[in-house]
Scaffold this active site. Sequence first.
Site, short mmCIF file in Angstrom:
data_model
loop_
_atom_site.label_atom_id
_atom_site.label_comp_id
_atom_site.label_asym_id
_atom_site.label_seq_id
_atom_site.Cartn_x
_atom_site.Cartn_y
_atom_site.Cartn_z
N TYR A 1 -12.87 -1.41 -20.02
CA TYR A 1 -14.16 -0.70 -20.02
C TYR A 1 -14.25 0.19 -18.77
CZ TYR A 1 -19.22 0.14 -19.91
OH TYR A 1 -20.47 0.73 -19.86
N SER B 1 -21.33 4.41 -15.73
CA SER B 1 -21.69 3.00 -15.49
C SER B 1 -21.30 2.61 -14.07
CB SER B 1 -20.93 2.12 -16.48
OG SER B 1 -21.06 0.76 -16.12
N1 LIG Z 1 -26.58 -1.72 -21.04
C1 LIG Z 1 -25.91 -1.72 -19.91
O1 LIG Z 1 -25.91 -2.71 -19.15
C2 LIG Z 1 -25.17 -0.47 -19.47
C3 LIG Z 1 -24.81 -0.38 -18.12
C4 LIG Z 1 -24.13 0.76 -17.69
C5 LIG Z 1 -23.82 1.77 -18.61
N2 LIG Z 1 -24.16 1.64 -19.92
C6 LIG Z 1 -23.80 2.75 -20.83
O2 LIG Z 1 -24.98 3.25 -21.40
C7 LIG Z 1 -24.67 3.89 -22.64
C8 LIG Z 1 -25.68 3.46 -23.69
O3 LIG Z 1 -25.53 2.07 -23.91
P1 LIG Z 1 -26.78 1.10 -24.16
O4 LIG Z 1 -26.80 0.14 -23.06
O5 LIG Z 1 -28.00 1.88 -24.47
O6 LIG Z 1 -26.23 0.28 -25.43
P2 LIG Z 1 -26.67 0.32 -26.98
O7 LIG Z 1 -28.09 -0.05 -27.12
O8 LIG Z 1 -25.65 -0.51 -27.67
O9 LIG Z 1 -26.50 1.86 -27.37
C9 LIG Z 1 -25.25 2.46 -27.61
C10 LIG Z 1 -25.48 3.70 -28.44
O10 LIG Z 1 -24.21 4.36 -28.64
C11 LIG Z 1 -24.11 4.69 -30.02
N3 LIG Z 1 -22.72 4.81 -30.41
C12 LIG Z 1 -21.72 3.92 -30.24
N4 LIG Z 1 -20.58 4.38 -30.78
C13 LIG Z 1 -20.87 5.58 -31.33
C14 LIG Z 1 -20.13 6.55 -32.06
N5 LIG Z 1 -18.81 6.37 -32.33
N6 LIG Z 1 -20.74 7.69 -32.46
C15 LIG Z 1 -22.05 7.89 -32.19
N7 LIG Z 1 -22.81 7.02 -31.52
C16 LIG Z 1 -22.23 5.87 -31.10
C17 LIG Z 1 -24.84 3.55 -30.74
O11 LIG Z 1 -25.30 3.97 -32.01
P3 LIG Z 1 -24.64 3.61 -33.43
O12 LIG Z 1 -24.09 2.21 -33.34
O13 LIG Z 1 -25.80 3.75 -34.38
O14 LIG Z 1 -23.61 4.65 -33.66
C18 LIG Z 1 -26.04 3.37 -29.82
O15 LIG Z 1 -27.04 4.32 -30.14
C19 LIG Z 1 -23.22 3.53 -22.95
O16 LIG Z 1 -22.39 4.62 -22.65
C20 LIG Z 1 -22.93 2.36 -22.00
O17 LIG Z 1 -21.57 2.28 -21.68
C21 LIG Z 1 -24.85 0.54 -20.37
#
Ligand SMILES: NC(=O)c1ccc[n+]([C@@H]2O[C@H](COP(=O)([O-])OP(=O)(O)OC[C@H]3O[C@@H](n4cnc5c(N)ncnc54)[C@H](OP(=O)(O)O)[C@@H]3O)[C@@H](O)[C@H]2O)c1
Length: 262
Positions: free
Chosen positions: A168, A155
């Site tokens: 975070y 991130s």
């Molecule tokens: N959105 C942003 O602004 C942003 C910016 C920078 C980085 N990121 C990073 O991008 C990545 C994906 O996030 P996203 O934005 O796509 O959010 P999201 O839509 O909430 O997706 C998060 C995913 O992680 C899974 N997950 C969470 N805990 C888990 C566990 N214990 N075991 C297995 N799967 C798990 C969730 O699935 P389940 O709940 O079904 O397990 C979901 O599929 C993350 O690492 C986040 O830190 C996001």
Amino acid sequence: MILDELELSWKGKESLAGKVALVTGASSGIGASIARKLAKRGAYVAVLARRQERLDELIRDLHQEELYEVMAIPADIQKAEDVQQAVHAILEHWGRLDIIVANAGFGYRSPLAEVDLERWEELYKTNVHGLVLTLKYGLQPMREQAKGDVVIVSSIAAKEVVAGGGLYSATKYGVSAIASALRLETSTQGIRVTAIHPGAVATEFSQVAGYPEQEIRAFASSVLPLHPDDVAEAALYALEQPEHVNIPELTIMPSRQVQRFK
Ligand SMILES: NC(=O)c1ccc[n+]([C@@H]2O[C@H](COP(=O)([O-])OP(=O)(O)OC[C@H]3O[C@@H](n4cnc5c(N)ncnc54)[C@H](OP(=O)(O)O)[C@@H]3O)[C@@H](O)[C@H]2O)c1
């Protein structure tokens, strides 16, 4: 000339067809988008997350597009046995593992003096320990194959700290440190590593992190966040490089976002 002796030539994009991929956190957002794009490029894709119904929905969608080499793995990356079994299931089914997209994670914001210790533990166990487990079990087959690609979704929070975002950021600084060390350890073993640092992306992330809805709306309308497909395209850009090219790091931001929360 020495360069001629090396017979270097530009070989074009690496095909992803037939490569076997594991995408963690594929039930929504960035992970689901990467999984879809990989499947559309002909990769065999195992999608892992805890919410089975979401994974089943994704698999149904892909089947409708006549993409059948996809597998749902309901699992919790905090649990070593889940991750070990996931890799085992992939090897049983497809016999190899070529691509790991370590993406599962979530956000948390709190002043340090008010930290909810249970939430912090959950955050660390998912974002850092879950990544370590994914690599511990996922790298084994890649090392045996002497070939593989690891994409780690970190991130912009791994590069910039804001008040309330220290915990975070601590996990994502850790994620980026792991990615850098991994590249040093595996670059001579045929395993490429790419860390992606996205800015704001329109996913379920902000809701899961518990940000107030009004704030999510105001922030989104001011920065116009990335679409998860934007990040997925960045991941595929790295994965499709010819074998001798590695993109160690990619930062991708909404054009209007200059700081994490501005
Ligand atoms: N959105 C942003 O602004 C942003 C910016 C920078 C980085 N990121 C990073 O991008 C990545 C994906 O996030 P996203 O934005 O796509 O959010 P999201 O839509 O909430 O997706 C998060 C995913 O992680 C899974 N997950 C969470 N805990 C888990 C566990 N214990 N075991 C297995 N799967 C798990 C969730 O699935 P389940 O709940 O079904 O397990 C979901 O599929 C993350 O690492 C986040 O830190 C996001």
